[in-house]
Design an enzyme around this catalytic site. Structure first.
Site, PDB file in Angstrom:
ATOM      1  N   HIS A 167       0.843  -1.197   0.000  1.00  0.00           N
ATOM      2  CA  HIS A 167       0.000   0.000   0.000  1.00  0.00           C
ATOM      3  C   HIS A 167       0.877   1.246   0.000  1.00  0.00           C
ATOM      4  O   HIS A 167       1.741   1.403   0.849  1.00  0.00           O
ATOM      5  CB  HIS A 167      -0.931   0.004   1.209  1.00  0.00           C
ATOM      6  CG  HIS A 167      -2.187  -0.779   0.960  1.00  0.00           C
ATOM      7  ND1 HIS A 167      -3.389  -0.490   1.547  1.00  0.00           N
ATOM      8  CD2 HIS A 167      -2.422  -1.835   0.154  1.00  0.00           C
ATOM      9  CE1 HIS A 167      -4.312  -1.334   1.116  1.00  0.00           C
ATOM     10  NE2 HIS A 167      -3.741  -2.172   0.276  1.00  0.00           N
ATOM     11  N   PRO A 227      -4.725   0.493  18.416  1.00  0.00           N
ATOM     12  CA  PRO A 227      -4.447   0.002  17.061  1.00  0.00           C
ATOM     13  C   PRO A 227      -4.462   1.063  15.953  1.00  0.00           C
ATOM     14  O   PRO A 227      -4.117   0.759  14.812  1.00  0.00           O
ATOM     15  CB  PRO A 227      -5.548  -1.037  16.826  1.00  0.00           C
ATOM     16  CG  PRO A 227      -6.636  -0.694  17.780  1.00  0.00           C
ATOM     17  CD  PRO A 227      -5.994  -0.042  18.955  1.00  0.00           C
TER      18      PRO A 227
HETATM   19  P1  RFL Z   1       0.254 -12.164  21.191  1.00  0.00           P
HETATM   20  O1  RFL Z   1      -0.105 -12.177  19.754  1.00  0.00           O
HETATM   21  O2  RFL Z   1      -0.749 -11.754  22.190  1.00  0.00           O
HETATM   22  O3  RFL Z   1       0.825 -13.604  21.551  1.00  0.00           O
HETATM   23  C1  RFL Z   1       1.085 -13.985  22.888  1.00  0.00           C
HETATM   24  C2  RFL Z   1       0.943 -15.494  22.986  1.00  0.00           C
HETATM   25  O4  RFL Z   1       1.253 -15.909  24.320  1.00  0.00           O
HETATM   26  C3  RFL Z   1       0.286 -16.874  24.732  1.00  0.00           C
HETATM   27  N1  RFL Z   1       0.231 -16.871  26.210  1.00  0.00           N
HETATM   28  C4  RFL Z   1       0.837 -17.805  26.979  1.00  0.00           C
HETATM   29  N2  RFL Z   1       1.585 -18.880  26.664  1.00  0.00           N
HETATM   30  C5  RFL Z   1       2.043 -19.634  27.673  1.00  0.00           C
HETATM   31  N3  RFL Z   1       1.793 -19.367  28.976  1.00  0.00           N
HETATM   32  C6  RFL Z   1       1.051 -18.311  29.347  1.00  0.00           C
HETATM   33  N4  RFL Z   1       0.794 -18.058  30.625  1.00  0.00           N
HETATM   34  C7  RFL Z   1       0.539 -17.467  28.320  1.00  0.00           C
HETATM   35  N5  RFL Z   1      -0.213 -16.344  28.302  1.00  0.00           N
HETATM   36  C8  RFL Z   1      -0.389 -16.003  27.023  1.00  0.00           C
HETATM   37  C9  RFL Z   1      -0.999 -16.412  24.065  1.00  0.00           C
HETATM   38  O5  RFL Z   1      -1.941 -17.465  23.973  1.00  0.00           O
HETATM   39  C10 RFL Z   1      -0.476 -15.936  22.709  1.00  0.00           C
HETATM   40  O6  RFL Z   1      -0.485 -16.977  21.751  1.00  0.00           O
HETATM   41  O7  RFL Z   1       1.518 -11.213  21.441  1.00  0.00           O
HETATM   42  P2  RFL Z   1       2.800 -10.901  20.487  1.00  0.00           P
HETATM   43  O8  RFL Z   1       3.388 -12.160  19.927  1.00  0.00           O
HETATM   44  O9  RFL Z   1       3.639  -9.971  21.274  1.00  0.00           O
HETATM   45  O10 RFL Z   1       2.175 -10.126  19.218  1.00  0.00           O
HETATM   46  C11 RFL Z   1       1.610  -8.859  19.359  1.00  0.00           C
HETATM   47  C12 RFL Z   1       0.477  -8.654  18.346  1.00  0.00           C
HETATM   48  O11 RFL Z   1      -0.402  -9.753  18.420  1.00  0.00           O
HETATM   49  C13 RFL Z   1      -0.283  -7.349  18.594  1.00  0.00           C
HETATM   50  O12 RFL Z   1       0.597  -6.306  18.937  1.00  0.00           O
HETATM   51  C14 RFL Z   1      -1.093  -6.901  17.359  1.00  0.00           C
HETATM   52  O13 RFL Z   1      -2.091  -7.821  17.038  1.00  0.00           O
HETATM   53  C15 RFL Z   1      -1.716  -5.522  17.594  1.00  0.00           C
HETATM   54  N6  RFL Z   1      -2.544  -5.071  16.474  1.00  0.00           N
HETATM   55  C16 RFL Z   1      -1.973  -4.531  15.338  1.00  0.00           C
HETATM   56  N7  RFL Z   1      -0.627  -4.446  15.215  1.00  0.00           N
HETATM   57  C17 RFL Z   1      -0.060  -3.984  14.064  1.00  0.00           C
HETATM   58  O14 RFL Z   1       1.164  -3.901  13.988  1.00  0.00           O
HETATM   59  N8  RFL Z   1      -0.834  -3.590  12.957  1.00  0.00           N
HETATM   60  C18 RFL Z   1      -2.178  -3.659  13.008  1.00  0.00           C
HETATM   61  O15 RFL Z   1      -2.806  -3.375  11.996  1.00  0.00           O
HETATM   62  C19 RFL Z   1      -2.810  -4.106  14.230  1.00  0.00           C
HETATM   63  N9  RFL Z   1      -4.144  -4.188  14.324  1.00  0.00           N
HETATM   64  C20 RFL Z   1      -3.937  -5.182  16.563  1.00  0.00           C
HETATM   65  C21 RFL Z   1      -4.719  -4.721  15.460  1.00  0.00           C
HETATM   66  C22 RFL Z   1      -4.555  -5.753  17.684  1.00  0.00           C
HETATM   67  C23 RFL Z   1      -5.920  -5.842  17.731  1.00  0.00           C
HETATM   68  N10 RFL Z   1      -6.483  -6.455  18.894  1.00  0.00           N
HETATM   69  C24 RFL Z   1      -7.512  -7.403  18.851  1.00  0.00           C
HETATM   70  C25 RFL Z   1      -5.835  -6.295  20.187  1.00  0.00           C
HETATM   71  C26 RFL Z   1      -6.088  -4.798  15.498  1.00  0.00           C
HETATM   72  C27 RFL Z   1      -6.709  -5.330  16.643  1.00  0.00           C
HETATM   73  C28 RFL Z   1      -8.213  -5.331  16.662  1.00  0.00           C
HETATM   74  C1  PHB Z   2      -6.442  -4.168  10.429  1.00  0.00           C
HETATM   75  O1  PHB Z   2      -6.523  -4.410   9.209  1.00  0.00           O
HETATM   76  O2  PHB Z   2      -6.784  -4.996  11.274  1.00  0.00           O
HETATM   77  C2  PHB Z   2      -5.937  -2.844  10.862  1.00  0.00           C
HETATM   78  C3  PHB Z   2      -5.385  -1.985   9.926  1.00  0.00           C
HETATM   79  C4  PHB Z   2      -4.932  -0.727  10.322  1.00  0.00           C
HETATM   80  C5  PHB Z   2      -5.020  -0.350  11.651  1.00  0.00           C
HETATM   81  C6  PHB Z   2      -5.552  -1.220  12.595  1.00  0.00           C
HETATM   82  C7  PHB Z   2      -6.026  -2.476  12.200  1.00  0.00           C
HETATM   83  O3  PHB Z   2      -4.597   0.884  12.019  1.00  0.00           O
END
Ligand code: RFL
Ligand code: PHB
Length: 392
Positions: free
Chosen positions: A72, A293
């Site tokens: 993008h 986010p």
């Molecule tokens: P995760 O993905 O939460 O993975 C952590 C893992 O640890 C496990 N766990 C355990 N395992 C063993 N023992 C325990 N006691 C444990 N407790 C937990 C969990 O089950 C899990 O599998 O963390 P990690 O790897 O640091 O990754 C981080 C990302 O997942 C997170 O920052 C992003 O998803 C945030 N985020 C976005 N980030 C971006 O860079 N671009 C985006 O567009 C973006 N959009 C978003 C997002 C997060 C969202 N939500 C739902 C919070 C959009 C949304 C809606």
């Molecule tokens: C997504 O596609 O989940 C998404 C994209 C951009 C954002 C947050 C979430 O800023």
């Protein structure tokens, strides 16, 4: 069981770290509380910065992202009924972002890990970490046959915001900063073509909306909702109706609706723990920090932490020096705080805050108008959105 690095958590941070370490000849075991299917069932991030793409390549898991991801070159901001494009490539010195879902990235890393023959313990119960303040750290968990123990040199806490690793650090040894926002995002995934080729960030008087995508046939939409909302209370029809009201005429005309594949609400939070190292325990990714986010930074910050951590552990393996271990925290936090600031600022610029005075919306419109009419303003959005350089 014994390994060099025990990684807690098989999210993107843990899986990416495991691959990078393996490629550097450092054996590792991942312990994950959930099943692999559960991890793959979570719909989360969608935008990868160049740093994250490069790291996925380094991990030997980038092929599908290059084939199926969508580069993008810009984003669109919608406010006061008008749509304005920020040319990311032009205003960031040529950089772009990649639309590629976290689910797909996680699947690619899981496959690469399986192909490399590395061990991952899924569905581990009662995971705990011990001994990280000395020289004999270990991870203990239970499976169907009883208690198991992994002795290691280092523990990588990649277990997300609600994980066990940060919670195991004595309260006096860690300082945390936190801001909880007075709203959440209701997300909907559907097999419908995206409303626009680029992402649309809409600051409407009814609240924020985001039109994102996963592929030319799969869309991801978000609506700002009060914290009291429940996803079950939103029918698909109610979601589409509200989204329409927050978009402009052009987007309304192009919007294709359909049944939701997933609907969920995520709270918005800014959070940082300091430091990120406690003896032989290192925190990385959401275990250490959370961003709202809006700036699409969470996954990308997890990737940059992991890059620094893999380098740190590799340097230690080469020369046994503690100096690199000492530097890890400050190195990560410098980048983390800049992304925290951008995510907080961008959230404030695009959301309506409950109970705010009417003049606040006028200030936001004027700021957006200023930013989009200024080379400096466009650059500030673009260079933060595509991701600041490492060690910058
Ligand atoms: P995760 O993905 O939460 O993975 C952590 C893992 O640890 C496990 N766990 C355990 N395992 C063993 N023992 C325990 N006691 C444990 N407790 C937990 C969990 O089950 C899990 O599998 O963390 P990690 O790897 O640091 O990754 C981080 C990302 O997942 C997170 O920052 C992003 O998803 C945030 N985020 C976005 N980030 C971006 O860079 N671009 C985006 O567009 C973006 N959009 C978003 C997002 C997060 C969202 N939500 C739902 C919070 C959009 C949304 C809606
Ligand atoms: C997504 O596609 O989940 C998404 C994209 C951009 C954002 C947050 C979430 O800023």
């Amino acid at each position: 069981m014994r390994t060099r690095v025990a990684i807690v958590g098989a999210g993107p941070a843990g899986l990416l770290l495991g691959q990078l370490l393996q490629r550097a000849g450092i054996d590792n075991v991942i312990v994950e509380r959930q099943s692999a299917d559960h991890v793959l069932g979570r719909i989360r991030a969608g935008i990868l910065e160049q740093v994250t793409m490069d790291l996925l390549d380094e991990a030997g898991a980038g092929a599908r992202m290059h084939a199926e991801g969508l580069p993008h070159h810009g984003i669109e901001l919608l406010f006061d009924g008008g749509r304005h494009r920020v040319d990311l490539q032009r205003h960031s010195g040529g950089r772009v972002v990649m639309v590629y879902g976290q689910t797909e990235l996680t699947r690619d890393l899981m496959q690469a890990r399986a192909a490399a023959g590395l061990q991952t313990v899924y569905s581990a119960r009662d995971v705990r970490i011990e001994g990280f303040d000395g020289t004999r750290p270990r991870v203990v968990y239970r499976d169907a046959d009883g208690e198991r123990r992994i002795d290691c040199d280092f523990i990588a806490g990649c277990d997300g915001f609600h994980g066990v690793c940060r919670a195991s650090v004595p309260a006096g040894a860690v300082r945390t900063w936190e801001k909880v926002y007075p709203f959440g995002w209701l997300g909907l995934l559907s097999d419908t073509p995206p409303v626009c080729d680029e992402l649309v960030y809409a600051a409407s008087p009814r609240g924020f909306a985001l039109c994102s995508q996963r592929s030319p046939t799969r869309s991801r939409y978000y609506l700002q909702v009060p914290l009291t909302e429940r996803a079950e209370r939103w029918s698909d029809a109610a979601f589409w109706d509200e989204l329409r009201l927050r978009l402009d005429d052009a987007a309304r005309a192009r919007l294709v609706t359909g049944p939701s594949l997933e609907k969920s609400i995520a709270p918005l939070r800014s959070f940082v723990a300091e430091p990120l190292r406690f003896g032989r325990l290192f925190l990385a990714g959401d275990a250490a920090h959370i961003v709202p986010p809006t700036g699409a930074k969470g996954l990308n910050l997890a990737a940059s932490d992991v890059k620094y951590l893999a380098q740190t552990l590799q340097d230690y393996a080469a020369d046994g020096s503690e100096a690199g271990l000492d530097r890890y925290s400050a190195r990560c936090l410098r980048r983390v705080w800049k992304a925290e600031r951008f995510s907080w600022w961008f959230t404030g610029l695009l959301h309506r805050f409950p109970g705010e005075a009417p003049i606040e919306a006028k200030f936001r419109s004027a700021e957006l108008d200023y930013l989009l009419g200024s080379e400096a303003g466009l650059r500030t959005i673009a260079e933060n959105y595509v991701g600041l350089p490492l060690d910058g």
